[in-house]
Enzyme design. Sequence first.
Site: not given
Length: 460
Positions: A228, A233, A240, A251, A310, A312, A314
């Site tokens: 990933k 993010d 967030k 991230d 949020d 995202e 996956r």
Amino acid sequence: MTFSFDRKPVFSAPAENALPAWPLAKGADASHVPQHASDWADRAGFKADAGTLLPVPGPDGALSGILVGMGAKPLPLAAGKIARLLPKGDWRYAGPADGAEDFALGYGLGSYRFDRYRANGNGADQPSMALPDAVDGPRIERLIAGSFLARDLINTPTNDMGPQQLEDAFRSLGERFGAAITVIKGDALLEQNFPMIHAVGRASVDAPRLLELRHGREGAPKVTLVGKGVCFDTGGLDIKPASGMLLMKKDMGGAANVMGLAFMLMDAGLDIDLAVLVPAVENAISGNAFRPGDILTSRKGLTVEIGNTDAEGRLVLADALALASEREPELLIDLATLTGAARVALGPDLPPYYTDDETLAADIDAAQRTVADPLWRLPLHMGYDGDLASKVADLNNAPSGGFAGSITAALFLKRFVAGPGSWVHFDIYGWNPKDRPQSPMGGEAQAIRALYQLLEKRYG
């Protein structure tokens, strides 16, 4: 600041005047410690707690060596702490041969510093430690270098590690080992059927992209790594809070870790057909950001209702995993900083992993014990698969209720994996919230030493 692979070597050539570092564990055999050092430890009340040091004078009062506390167990990587405490000078390991590898690995990992943004960050004040004779030097250096690469990538702030800079680092890694690099960028993602990677990253001024590295012999066992690569993010339109964004440069920790693992594998020259896939995006906010309630069609053809922007990671992984599965690798591995639920369940130091392959799970468990890279298997419990249901699409990316968040995320990814080979998913944190003996606070390599151990054993 341009990302650089160049780092000062951890270990040095043995110096003629190097002083001994005697490891000492509570209750363990101490026959390797000379009598004068043992007597000094008794007089000083040295308890040999993990990571403690006791300088030992010689008959003339000059420093003759140093005792290194290893704890009561002893802790396998306790020597990492002394890499940050040892006085400047030339040193050598002076312990039993069967403890040399743990000492070298712990010391090497613990010597890490991220100081490229400091005016005096040149590491000139670090001690010089000779690599112990009893260890496989290239292997230890390989494990340390791959781990440092992952840490460096995570620690680099997003203004210097956005999707473009991550691509640059990815290309540099490939060039170092003569690997083939392919990049699909921007609207080309739509043309080549990676719609969810495009949707997540399209709001950023730094275009989304899918990075691919290929290395090794065609016809060899296929091993594919997917990481990933969400370089920052914000949470998207489901934004967030400010406190939740403070660590979001990490991230892309899954991407950083698969790149560190790829370094190890290519450096070792394992006879595998290696592929590395990294969807590199920034989950930003602008007028064209994807929205809660949107329905995206994935590469696999499954439609996904967006329950939360949020969730995202996956989404981008799903398109990459679908591509990987089309090629039918023997082993498919993905790493991602995917859920806070994994941290609630197991904390920051113990990443969970998921697989249906019992043999693979047993091999991972054995490998993580060998190299002190702790991991814990959690179940792909199909009883929770129904939680992914959507009334308007094939599945929802963010089930309501909040239960079993790491498991349901793994089950989401499982929907996009197909083929005869094995698959394993790691939900890593990629960060040390506090100093540990083998690593300072900051970006962390997780699972990749264990995975290298496993792959070396299978294909070495």
